[in-house]
Scaffold this active site. Sequence first.
Site, short mmCIF file in Angstrom:
data_model
loop_
_atom_site.label_atom_id
_atom_site.label_comp_id
_atom_site.label_asym_id
_atom_site.label_seq_id
_atom_site.Cartn_x
_atom_site.Cartn_y
_atom_site.Cartn_z
N GLN A 1 159.82 77.24 35.16
CA GLN A 1 160.82 78.31 35.29
C GLN A 1 161.99 78.03 34.36
O GLN A 1 162.90 78.83 34.24
CB GLN A 1 161.32 78.38 36.73
CG GLN A 1 160.23 78.65 37.74
CD GLN A 1 160.69 78.32 39.15
OE1 GLN A 1 161.30 79.14 39.84
NE2 GLN A 1 160.44 77.11 39.60
N HIS B 1 160.23 82.17 32.61
CA HIS B 1 161.53 82.84 32.54
C HIS B 1 162.12 82.84 31.13
O HIS B 1 163.33 83.00 30.97
CB HIS B 1 162.51 82.20 33.55
CG HIS B 1 162.15 82.46 34.98
ND1 HIS B 1 162.61 81.71 36.03
CD2 HIS B 1 161.34 83.43 35.53
CE1 HIS B 1 162.12 82.19 37.18
NE2 HIS B 1 161.34 83.22 36.89
N CYS C 1 167.30 91.93 20.24
CA CYS C 1 168.18 93.10 20.31
C CYS C 1 167.77 93.99 21.47
O CYS C 1 166.58 94.29 21.61
CB CYS C 1 168.09 93.86 18.98
SG CYS C 1 168.83 95.50 19.05
C1 BJW Z 1 165.81 67.62 41.94
C2 BJW Z 1 166.60 66.78 41.21
C3 BJW Z 1 165.98 65.63 40.72
C4 BJW Z 1 167.85 68.37 41.75
N1 BJW Z 1 164.69 65.43 40.98
N2 BJW Z 1 164.54 67.40 42.20
C5 BJW Z 1 159.96 88.57 46.75
C6 BJW Z 1 160.75 88.19 47.82
C7 BJW Z 1 162.15 88.18 47.67
C8 BJW Z 1 162.77 88.57 46.48
C9 BJW Z 1 161.98 88.95 45.44
C10 BJW Z 1 160.59 88.95 45.58
N3 BJW Z 1 160.07 89.36 44.40
C11 BJW Z 1 161.08 89.59 43.53
C12 BJW Z 1 162.25 89.37 44.13
C13 BJW Z 1 163.59 89.52 43.51
C14 BJW Z 1 164.01 88.36 42.66
C15 BJW Z 1 164.06 87.13 43.53
O1 BJW Z 1 163.19 86.28 43.53
N4 BJW Z 1 165.14 86.98 44.29
C16 BJW Z 1 165.30 85.85 45.22
C17 BJW Z 1 166.35 84.87 44.68
C18 BJW Z 1 165.69 86.37 46.55
N5 BJW Z 1 163.12 88.18 41.52
C19 BJW Z 1 163.29 88.82 40.37
O2 BJW Z 1 164.17 89.64 40.23
C20 BJW Z 1 162.28 88.54 39.27
N6 BJW Z 1 161.78 89.76 38.74
C21 BJW Z 1 161.07 90.61 39.47
O3 BJW Z 1 160.72 90.37 40.59
O4 BJW Z 1 160.76 91.75 38.82
C22 BJW Z 1 160.08 92.74 39.57
C23 BJW Z 1 159.96 94.00 38.78
C24 BJW Z 1 158.94 94.86 39.06
C25 BJW Z 1 158.81 96.03 38.36
C26 BJW Z 1 159.70 96.31 37.34
C27 BJW Z 1 160.71 95.46 37.04
C28 BJW Z 1 160.85 94.29 37.75
C29 BJW Z 1 162.95 87.83 38.09
C30 BJW Z 1 163.51 86.52 38.46
C31 BJW Z 1 164.24 85.91 37.25
C32 BJW Z 1 164.98 84.64 37.59
N7 BJW Z 1 165.83 84.28 36.51
C33 BJW Z 1 166.59 83.06 36.54
C34 BJW Z 1 167.53 83.02 35.31
C35 BJW Z 1 166.71 82.74 34.06
C36 BJW Z 1 167.56 82.69 32.83
C37 BJW Z 1 168.58 81.59 32.87
O5 BJW Z 1 168.23 80.40 32.93
O6 BJW Z 1 169.76 81.92 32.83
O7 BJW Z 1 165.73 81.92 36.54
S1 BJW Z 1 167.52 82.81 38.06
C38 BJW Z 1 167.27 81.06 38.15
O8 BJW Z 1 166.45 80.72 39.31
C39 BJW Z 1 166.43 80.71 36.92
C40 BJW Z 1 165.47 79.70 37.48
O9 BJW Z 1 164.32 79.59 36.66
C41 BJW Z 1 165.19 80.23 38.86
C42 BJW Z 1 164.64 79.22 39.83
O10 BJW Z 1 165.54 78.20 40.06
P1 BJW Z 1 165.04 76.69 40.16
O11 BJW Z 1 164.47 76.25 38.89
O12 BJW Z 1 164.19 76.53 41.35
O13 BJW Z 1 166.41 75.90 40.31
P2 BJW Z 1 167.31 75.67 41.62
O14 BJW Z 1 168.65 75.31 41.14
O15 BJW Z 1 167.20 76.80 42.58
O16 BJW Z 1 166.64 74.41 42.35
C43 BJW Z 1 166.72 73.10 41.80
C44 BJW Z 1 165.97 72.17 42.72
O17 BJW Z 1 165.91 70.90 42.10
C45 BJW Z 1 166.66 71.97 44.08
O18 BJW Z 1 165.68 72.12 45.09
C46 BJW Z 1 167.17 70.53 44.03
O19 BJW Z 1 167.11 69.89 45.29
C47 BJW Z 1 166.18 69.91 43.07
N8 BJW Z 1 166.66 68.75 42.33
N9 BJW Z 1 167.91 67.34 41.13
C48 BJW Z 1 164.02 66.35 41.75
N10 BJW Z 1 166.69 64.73 39.99
ZN ZN Z 2 168.39 96.14 16.84
#
Ligand code: BJW
Ligand code: ZN
Length: 247
Positions: free
Chosen positions: A99, A117, A125
């Site tokens: 991700q 992601h 653009c």
């Molecule tokens: C350690 C450690 C160490 C620390 N060792 N561990 C179903 C149910 C509910 C909601 C939805 C669903 N389906 C869709 C949704 C909506 C939404 C969603 O999921 N919302 C929830 C939050 C509620 N999803 C979307 O909107 C997605 N799109 C979509 O569904 O489109 C549908 C559609 C249909 C038709 C037309 C159009 C659309 C898109 C999601 C995009 C997420 N984007 C981001 C930003 C990316 C760009 C950027 O980087 O700026 O992605 S948000 C952010 O969260 C980023 C990450 O990839 C993502 C996940 O986070 P991650 O990697 O898990 O990080 P953390 O911080 O949450 O966790 C870190 C972990 O590490 C922790 O557990 C720590 O304990 C641990 N840790 N140090 C081991 N040393």
């Molecule tokens: Zn353009």
Amino acid sequence: MIFDEKFISKLKNARSLVFFTGAGISAESGIPTFRGKDGIWNKLKPEELANFNAFLKNPDMVWEWYQYRRKIVNESKPNPGHTAIKDFENHYDVSVVTQNVDNLHGRAGSNNIYELHGNIERNYCIDCLKPFSIEHYRAESKGVPKCLECGGLVRPDVVWFGEMLPQKIFADAERKAEHCDICFIAGTSAVVYPAAYIPVSARQHGAFLVEINIESTEISHHVDYSIFGNSGEILPEIYKAARSFFN
Ligand code: BJW
Ligand code: ZN
């Protein structure tokens, strides 16, 4: 480090591994996570910044957030967790489903990476969709750059909330999850969908699920084995155990 016997036996007999990774795997490289104990984006609320409406409303501010993060990424390097995942390729068929947008798996040398992601190094653009590498804009002073072709706003090539994931990449990653023997879930809170369906798919198709995290998460109750601790320490230990089978 002593691991569970059942896990060791699975590892001995496995051929295909999927590593489903999140921000935590890069935490030891100095890149802040979004959520969790040390998630500094908690204060900045990813849901508010990482969406298209926020970008249209305040493109300069969102662009600056990404520029700030790019700087952190540029100054960081892969840690032993990324390297261990690459090393597993010596003995297994490995797929990295990430991700993360930081390209640290790529810089560690992993070969089969599915970036769900996007990638913070790329931009495009919003009007004509032409891609631009960041090099085009290094000289730019402040604020969001404009497309060199049509003048449209340039955005990072990452997936924001409410946006579709790259469909082919997601479908290919799902196929890998469906066919793997072990799915490692490392450094992710597993709350963002549809990405979080990857380990669910793996499990439905019979894979053994292993979580590596510093704390329990949404998925902890659904995995076969949880290992609590830093991924940069645990993954190299698992690799060491695996390597001993092949000597
Ligand atoms: C350690 C450690 C160490 C620390 N060792 N561990 C179903 C149910 C509910 C909601 C939805 C669903 N389906 C869709 C949704 C909506 C939404 C969603 O999921 N919302 C929830 C939050 C509620 N999803 C979307 O909107 C997605 N799109 C979509 O569904 O489109 C549908 C559609 C249909 C038709 C037309 C159009 C659309 C898109 C999601 C995009 C997420 N984007 C981001 C930003 C990316 C760009 C950027 O980087 O700026 O992605 S948000 C952010 O969260 C980023 C990450 O990839 C993502 C996940 O986070 P991650 O990697 O898990 O990080 P953390 O911080 O949450 O966790 C870190 C972990 O590490 C922790 O557990 C720590 O304990 C641990 N840790 N140090 C081991 N040393
Ligand atoms: Zn353009």
